[in-house]
Design an enzyme around this catalytic site. Structure first.
Site, PDB file in Angstrom:
ATOM      1  N   CYS A  60      19.596  36.798  22.196  1.00 19.07           N
ATOM      2  CA  CYS A  60      18.178  36.647  21.864  1.00 19.07           C
ATOM      3  C   CYS A  60      17.578  38.000  21.474  1.00 19.07           C
ATOM      4  O   CYS A  60      16.814  38.099  20.516  1.00 19.07           O
ATOM      5  CB  CYS A  60      17.416  36.065  23.047  1.00 19.07           C
ATOM      6  SG  CYS A  60      18.056  34.468  23.606  1.00 19.07           S
ATOM      7  N   CYS A  98      18.363  36.612  26.806  1.00 18.81           N
ATOM      8  CA  CYS A  98      19.796  36.900  26.755  1.00 18.81           C
ATOM      9  C   CYS A  98      20.080  37.975  25.703  1.00 18.81           C
ATOM     10  O   CYS A  98      19.230  38.291  24.877  1.00 18.81           O
ATOM     11  CB  CYS A  98      20.582  35.628  26.423  1.00 18.81           C
ATOM     12  SG  CYS A  98      20.272  34.980  24.778  1.00 18.81           S
TER      13      CYS A  98
END
Length: 77
Positions: A13, A10
């Site tokens: 992340c 994501c």
């Protein structure tokens, strides 16, 4: 030192990985930053919400993007 960024890819992340790499560069700490995308490995750390950050096996944060200053503090302790 081993720094693990827990997350499946994501945007948050990716941001945590960028911040971890920047913290390593700015502090000069000898560390390897790796991304952990395997969900079973992530669960083994007890992390249910990503992103997560692990320093030498110790979970420092889960579910949010830490600040650069926090990461620097954790890797220089």
């Amino acid at each position: 030192m081993k720094i693990e960024v827990l997350g499946t890819g994501c945007a948050k992340c990716k941001k945590v990985k960028e911040l971890a790499e920047k913290a390593v560069k700015e502090t000069g700490v000898d560390a390897e930053v790796v991304k952990v995308e395997d969900f079973d490995e992530i669960l083994n750390y007890g992390v249910m919400i990503t992103p997560g950050l692990v320093v030498d096996g110790d979970v420092k944060v889960a579910g949010k993007v830490p600040s650069l200053e926090d990461i620097k503090k954790w890797i220089t302790e």
